[in-house]
Design a protein around this motif. Structure first.
Motif, short mmCIF file in Angstrom:
data_model
loop_
_atom_site.label_atom_id
_atom_site.label_comp_id
_atom_site.label_asym_id
_atom_site.label_seq_id
_atom_site.Cartn_x
_atom_site.Cartn_y
_atom_site.Cartn_z
N LEU A 1 0.83 -1.21 0.00
CA LEU A 1 0.00 0.00 0.00
C LEU A 1 0.86 1.26 0.00
CD1 LEU A 1 -2.81 -1.03 2.53
CD2 LEU A 1 -3.04 -0.72 0.06
N LEU A 2 1.92 1.26 0.80
CA LEU A 2 2.82 2.41 0.84
C LEU A 2 3.54 2.58 -0.50
CD1 LEU A 2 4.18 4.70 2.40
CD2 LEU A 2 5.86 3.04 3.25
N HIS A 3 4.01 1.46 -1.08
CA HIS A 3 4.73 1.49 -2.34
C HIS A 3 3.86 2.05 -3.47
CE1 HIS A 3 7.22 0.19 -5.69
NE2 HIS A 3 6.24 -0.57 -6.15
N PHE A 4 2.66 1.51 -3.62
CA PHE A 4 1.81 1.96 -4.73
C PHE A 4 1.22 3.34 -4.48
CE2 PHE A 4 1.72 -2.63 -5.75
CZ PHE A 4 2.09 -2.55 -7.07
N SER A 5 0.99 3.71 -3.23
CA SER A 5 0.51 5.06 -2.95
C SER A 5 1.56 6.09 -3.35
CB SER A 5 0.18 5.20 -1.46
OG SER A 5 -0.88 4.37 -1.09
N ALA A 6 2.83 5.82 -3.02
CA ALA A 6 3.90 6.74 -3.39
C ALA A 6 4.05 6.81 -4.91
CB ALA A 6 5.20 6.30 -2.74
N ASN A 7 3.97 5.65 -5.57
CA ASN A 7 4.11 5.63 -7.03
C ASN A 7 2.98 6.39 -7.71
OD1 ASN A 7 6.41 4.08 -6.88
ND2 ASN A 7 5.35 2.14 -7.17
N VAL A 8 1.74 6.12 -7.27
CA VAL A 8 0.58 6.78 -7.90
C VAL A 8 0.63 8.28 -7.66
CG1 VAL A 8 -1.93 7.02 -7.77
CG2 VAL A 8 -0.90 4.74 -7.85
N LEU A 9 1.07 8.70 -6.48
CA LEU A 9 1.14 10.13 -6.17
C LEU A 9 2.12 10.85 -7.10
CD1 LEU A 9 0.34 12.49 -4.33
CD2 LEU A 9 2.24 11.85 -2.83
N VAL A 10 3.33 10.30 -7.24
CA VAL A 10 4.36 10.98 -8.04
C VAL A 10 4.06 10.85 -9.54
CG1 VAL A 10 6.81 11.07 -8.60
CG2 VAL A 10 6.08 10.61 -6.25
N ILE A 11 3.80 9.62 -9.99
CA ILE A 11 3.55 9.42 -11.43
C ILE A 11 2.23 10.07 -11.83
CG2 ILE A 11 3.27 7.69 -13.25
CD1 ILE A 11 4.92 5.78 -11.53
N GLY A 12 1.22 9.99 -10.95
CA GLY A 12 -0.05 10.65 -11.24
C GLY A 12 0.12 12.15 -11.40
N ALA A 13 0.99 12.74 -10.57
CA ALA A 13 1.25 14.19 -10.69
C ALA A 13 1.87 14.52 -12.05
CB ALA A 13 2.16 14.65 -9.57
N LEU A 14 2.78 13.66 -12.53
CA LEU A 14 3.38 13.87 -13.85
C LEU A 14 2.32 13.83 -14.95
CD1 LEU A 14 6.62 11.66 -13.57
CD2 LEU A 14 6.47 14.16 -13.46
#
Length: 277
Positions: free
Chosen positions: A49-62
């Motif tokens: 959950l922590l891994h995908f939350s961080a990924n979605v937050l950064v990549i989603g922002a891009l």
């Protein structure tokens, strides 16, 4: 004092941000629970959950920034699906760098079982799925807002000659008028048409353009029941007339998001019959 249009814009922006946050949170939760690409076996649930939350937050922002740039500088409005998917693919490479960095922090042992090329491919797949889902959800939201604007409590009584339920005037891909519009305006809600010598100014929810077309020809292509000709040089769609900001004044008709237009005597009579005051 805040104008109704400014208040509506603020509410729309706030709602859009809330929906975006919910979509990103939902994607993070779904990926964390499912554990794609072997993470289900290689990571415990809290780490996933922590891994995908961080990924979605950064990549989603891009991806969000890329789509915002397209809407502002390229299409002057909603970007088509292929453009949104292009942004998702373009974010795969920097996204893979982000994923690799997060793995090195949260599950460094897993890096021995995946190459950087595989990370790019995995990130591209996730980006495309989330990008397509987000595009369709946003389009559905926009359609719902347009429908409520026309059919809601602020809608005007219709003219006797108008259709029982006027639909949003949209330039459909199979409509000959759509081919006359610049690519960035195709499929947009049409608000008004104004004749300028041999040219026609088309105002839409995405912006406006000047095209080579006669006003009478454009009305014929859109359909006689799609709106009202309020002046010999000006036509307004039912979509624009139904918006609460559209008002008829002494000097003319103020059309929401399209500006002020002159109105002839016959046009005032038609507008009065349509309930525009």
């Amino acid at each position: 004092m805040t104008s109704p249009q400014a208040a509506r814009s603020t509410r729309s922006t706030s709602t859009g941000r809330s929906h975006l946050a919910l979509r990103l949170a939902g994607a993070s939760l779904l990926l964390g629970v499912l554990g794609p690409f072997g993470t289900y076996l290689g990571m415990p649930l809290p780490i996933r959950l922590l891994h995908f939350s961080a990924n979605v937050l950064v990549i989603g922002a891009l991806i969000v920034l890329g789509n915002m740039a397209l809407r502002r500088f390229v299409f002057a409005g909603e970007a088509p699906l292929w453009a949104a998917l292009g942004v998702a693919l373009a974010a795969a490479l920097p996204g893979a760098v982000v994923v690799q960095w997060h793995l090195s922090l949260l599950a460094p042992a897993s890096l021995a079982f995946v190459t950087f090329t595989e990370l790019i491919a995995q990130t591209a797949v996730v980006n495309l799925l989330i990008g397509a889902a987000g595009w369709f959800l946003e389009r559905r939201m926009r359609t719902g807002v347009a429908t409520r604007s026309i059919g809601g409590s602020h809608s005007r009584p219709e003219a006797p000659s108008s259709p029982p339920t006027p639909a949003p005037v949209v330039a459909q891909p199979d409509n000959p008028f759509d081919a006359r519009l610049p690519f960035r305006l195709r499929g947009a809600l049409i608000l008004s048409l104004s004749a300028e010598d041999h040219y026609l100014r088309v105002r839409t929810a995405r912006g406006e353009a000047l095209i080579l077309c006669a006003l009478s020809e454009a009305i014929g292509l859109l359909g006689d029941t799609a709106g009202l000709r309020v002046h010999r040089s000006h036509w307004v769609s039912w979509t624009a007339l139904a918006l609460p900001e559209t008002r008829l004044g002494r000097v003319g008709l103020h059309v929401a998001e399209a500006g002020d237009l002159p109105v002839s005597r016959r046009g005032r009579r038609l507008l009065a019959e349509a309930g525009v005051a």
